[in-house]
Each structure stands twice: as structure tokens, then as C-alpha cells.
Design a protein around this motif. Structure first.
Motif, short mmCIF file in Angstrom:
data_model
loop_
_atom_site.label_atom_id
_atom_site.label_comp_id
_atom_site.label_asym_id
_atom_site.label_seq_id
_atom_site.Cartn_x
_atom_site.Cartn_y
_atom_site.Cartn_z
N THR A 116 0.83 -1.21 0.00
CA THR A 116 0.00 0.00 0.00
C THR A 116 0.87 1.26 0.00
N ARG A 117 2.00 1.21 0.69
CA ARG A 117 2.84 2.41 0.72
C ARG A 117 3.46 2.73 -0.65
N ASP A 118 3.34 1.80 -1.60
CA ASP A 118 3.87 2.05 -2.95
C ASP A 118 2.80 2.45 -3.96
N GLU A 119 1.60 2.78 -3.47
CA GLU A 119 0.51 3.13 -4.40
C GLU A 119 0.90 4.27 -5.34
N HIS A 120 1.77 5.16 -4.86
CA HIS A 120 2.17 6.29 -5.69
C HIS A 120 2.80 5.82 -7.01
N ARG A 121 3.35 4.59 -7.00
CA ARG A 121 3.95 4.08 -8.24
C ARG A 121 2.91 3.95 -9.36
N VAL A 122 1.66 3.66 -8.98
CA VAL A 122 0.64 3.43 -10.01
C VAL A 122 -0.31 4.60 -10.21
N VAL A 123 -0.40 5.50 -9.24
CA VAL A 123 -1.31 6.65 -9.42
C VAL A 123 -0.60 8.00 -9.24
N GLY A 124 0.68 7.96 -8.90
CA GLY A 124 1.40 9.20 -8.61
C GLY A 124 1.53 10.14 -9.80
N HIS A 125 1.44 9.60 -11.02
CA HIS A 125 1.60 10.43 -12.21
C HIS A 125 0.29 11.16 -12.57
N LEU A 126 -0.81 10.75 -11.94
CA LEU A 126 -2.11 11.28 -12.32
C LEU A 126 -2.34 12.68 -11.76
N GLY A 127 -3.13 13.46 -12.48
CA GLY A 127 -3.54 14.76 -11.97
C GLY A 127 -4.59 14.59 -10.89
N PRO A 128 -5.05 15.71 -10.31
CA PRO A 128 -6.09 15.63 -9.29
C PRO A 128 -7.32 14.91 -9.83
N ASP A 129 -7.94 14.13 -8.96
CA ASP A 129 -9.13 13.36 -9.33
C ASP A 129 -10.34 14.30 -9.39
N VAL A 130 -11.11 14.27 -10.47
CA VAL A 130 -12.28 15.15 -10.57
C VAL A 130 -13.24 14.90 -9.40
N LEU A 131 -13.22 13.71 -8.84
CA LEU A 131 -14.11 13.39 -7.73
C LEU A 131 -13.40 13.43 -6.38
N ALA A 132 -12.28 14.14 -6.31
CA ALA A 132 -11.61 14.32 -5.02
C ALA A 132 -12.60 14.88 -4.01
N GLY A 133 -12.53 14.38 -2.79
CA GLY A 133 -13.46 14.85 -1.77
C GLY A 133 -14.62 13.88 -1.54
N GLN A 134 -14.88 13.02 -2.54
CA GLN A 134 -15.90 11.98 -2.35
C GLN A 134 -15.38 10.95 -1.34
#
Ligand SMILES: [Zn+2]
Length: 282
Positions: A116-134
């Protein structure tokens, strides 16, 4: 994806009693005895977290066009989830839980197990999530400044492509990108640097949030009925709902992010080229 995350999230607390992982990237991993924790989404990526022997693991999946996670409650005598025979070749993962439910991944193209501490490897390149805050989002709030900076990184880029690039903002699919261009009156190939992005982002986030919270699916017109649920998408050569001009269509070209595009040439005018400007003034 947040809808799927919410469905998987209801399984939190159950323990895996049988695991059948067939995707090449995870084949052989033994998840028996693991306890399911929460599932979160970032854009189109799903992060299903598990705990086993004090380790926190994440089953990362991306469904692309055809993949799905399904909950199966019926099981065969040998304990396997009772899947219709024709679906068996698409089975990529089946986690049977002590709650009597199996979480079954069909046709899931991307599936991997990581710390789990390596999740940034798979989503770290992504921009902010349009549904951030959900509740199902990994991010507590949408970072407008970060999103704008990322979207404007290459100001010459066509708007519709910038919106689809998940490194700018994560979560706009083709339908939303095309419909947002219409709703903001932007020709889809307007350089993103020339577009007023703040109201466009706010509108997009509001529409996607509404569709998630009210289960209205992908309607942009407010009407759920098929054929009336979009402004321009899927409506080539039919009259624009706003002005009557025939809607135009450009097929996907095969280039990255060059998907099918529909637009109204009256409501979404292209900026005049220099030659046209010269002609008009000459
Ligand atoms: Zn129009």
C-alpha cells in the motif's frame, strides 16, 4: 470508477477464504487469510486495500473499456463462485470471502498487487481526481491550482486532448470531454492555453459529482432517456439541440488521446485562422 469503488468498499472487514488469481501479473499470489480493507479510486484506477500478517497490500486494477468487478453470491459445490460458463474465459480474479460473497474480476486488463505504501507508483503520475473529496477518493479535496498548472503545461495542446490526458486531471472520459467542450462553447481543438479553464473544470466536476450522487449515469442534458441524454455525443449529422446546425463528427485517428469527437460548428466556433482574418479585413 467511484461507483465500483463504493460497491467494493462495502466488503471491507471480510476475510478472503479462497483466492483464484489468473491475471499473469498476480498469478500464484496467495491472498487466503487476508482481510479486505477499504477500496478507493483515483480517476479510473481502483485501489483495493488488504491486510495480511501485519502487511498492508493493495490490489490495483484498471478496467479500461471491458473489465468489471462483480459480486457473486451463489457458489458451486466445490466452493467456486457460480459463474456462467461463457464468462469463465474472462475470469481474472476471484476472491471468495467469509461473508459468503465472491468478488470476481472479469476481463480486468490491469491487475497487480503491491505494498500500500507504494501506491504512488501506479497513481502518482495522475492529476487531481475530478471526484476528489468523495468518500471513495484518495484525495480529500480537489487541488485547482495543481489541475490548472498541469492542464496548461503545453498551452498549444487541443482542449479535448488535454482533458483526456489523465496526467492533467484524472477522471474525464471521452463523453465528458466532448460534452464539456460543447457546454462551454469551445471548439474541441482550441489550444488549451486560450481556454478559460476554471469554469470548465468547475462545471465538469459538478456534473460528474451529480451523476455519481444521484445515480443518473452519464447524462449531460439532465434527461436520462437514451438519445436525449447528450448534447452532441453520438449525434453526427443531427440538428444541434441548441441551434439546429448539423452536429459534426471526427472519428478516432489512432493517435494517443485522439478519440471520437462530436461538435456543433455554430455553438463551438474555431478561432479564425490568420488567412481568414486577413481575408475578412482585406
Ligand atoms: Zn449549435
Amino acid at each position: 470508477m467511484h461507483r465500483t469503488a463504493a460497491r467494493l468498499d462495502t466488503l471491507a472487514g471480510a476475510t478472503v477464504v479462497r483466492a483464484d488469481l489468473r491475471h499473469p501479473a498476480v498469478a500464484g499470489a496467495d491472498l487466503r487469510g487476508a482481510r479486505l480493507a477499504e477500496t478507493r479510486a483515483h480517476g479510473k484506477h481502483l485501489l483495493t486495500r488488504l491486510e495480511r500478517d501485519g502487511r498492508r497490500l493493495t490490489l490495483h486494477s484498471h478496467l479500461r473499456m471491458d473489465g468489471s468487478w462483480t459480486l457473486i453470491r451463489k457458489h458451486r459445490d466445490d466452493g467456486r463462485p457460480a459463474l456462467p460458463r461463457h464468462l469463465l474465459p474472462t475470469l481474472r480474479a476471484a476472491l471468495t470471502l467469509d461473508s459468503g460473497v465472491s468478488l470476481v474480476g472479469l476481463g480486468v486488463p490491469v491487475l497487480e498487487l503491491l505494498e500500500t505504501r507504494d501506491e504512488h507508483r501506479v497513481v502518482g503520475h495522475l492529476g487531481p481526481d475530478v471526484l476528489a473529496g468523495q468518500p471513495t477518493a484518495t484525495q480529500a479535496a480537489f487541488d485547482d491550482d495543481d489541475a490548472l498548472r498541469r492542464l496548461r503545461r503545453d498551452p498549444s495542446r487541443p482542449l479535448v486532448e488535454a482533458l483526456l490526458d489523465q496526467r492533467g486531471v484524472a477522471g474525464f472520459g471521452n463523453l465528458w470531454a466532448v460534452e464539456l467542450c460543447f457546454l462551454r462553447g469551445c471548439w474541441p481543438w482550441t489550444p488549451v492555453g486560450d481556454v478559460e479553464l476554471e469554469p470548465l473544470l468547475a462545471l465538469g466536476r459538478r456534473m460528474i459529482t451529480h451523476s455519481l450522487e444521484h445515480g443518473t449515469g452519464m447524462t449531460t442534458t439532465g434527461v436520462k432517456r437514451r438519445g436525449e441524454n447528450h448534447w452532441v455525443t453520438g449525434r453526427s449529422n443531427r440538428p444541434c439541440r441548441r441551434c439546429g446546425t448539423l452536429v459534426r463528427f471526427r472519428p478516432a485517428t489512432g493517435a494517443p488521446l485522439a478519440r471520437e469527437v462530436w461538435w456543433c460548428p455554430s455553438c463551438q466556433r474555431a478561432p479564425a485562422t490568420r488567412q481568414e482574418q486577413a481575408r475578412a479585413s482585406g
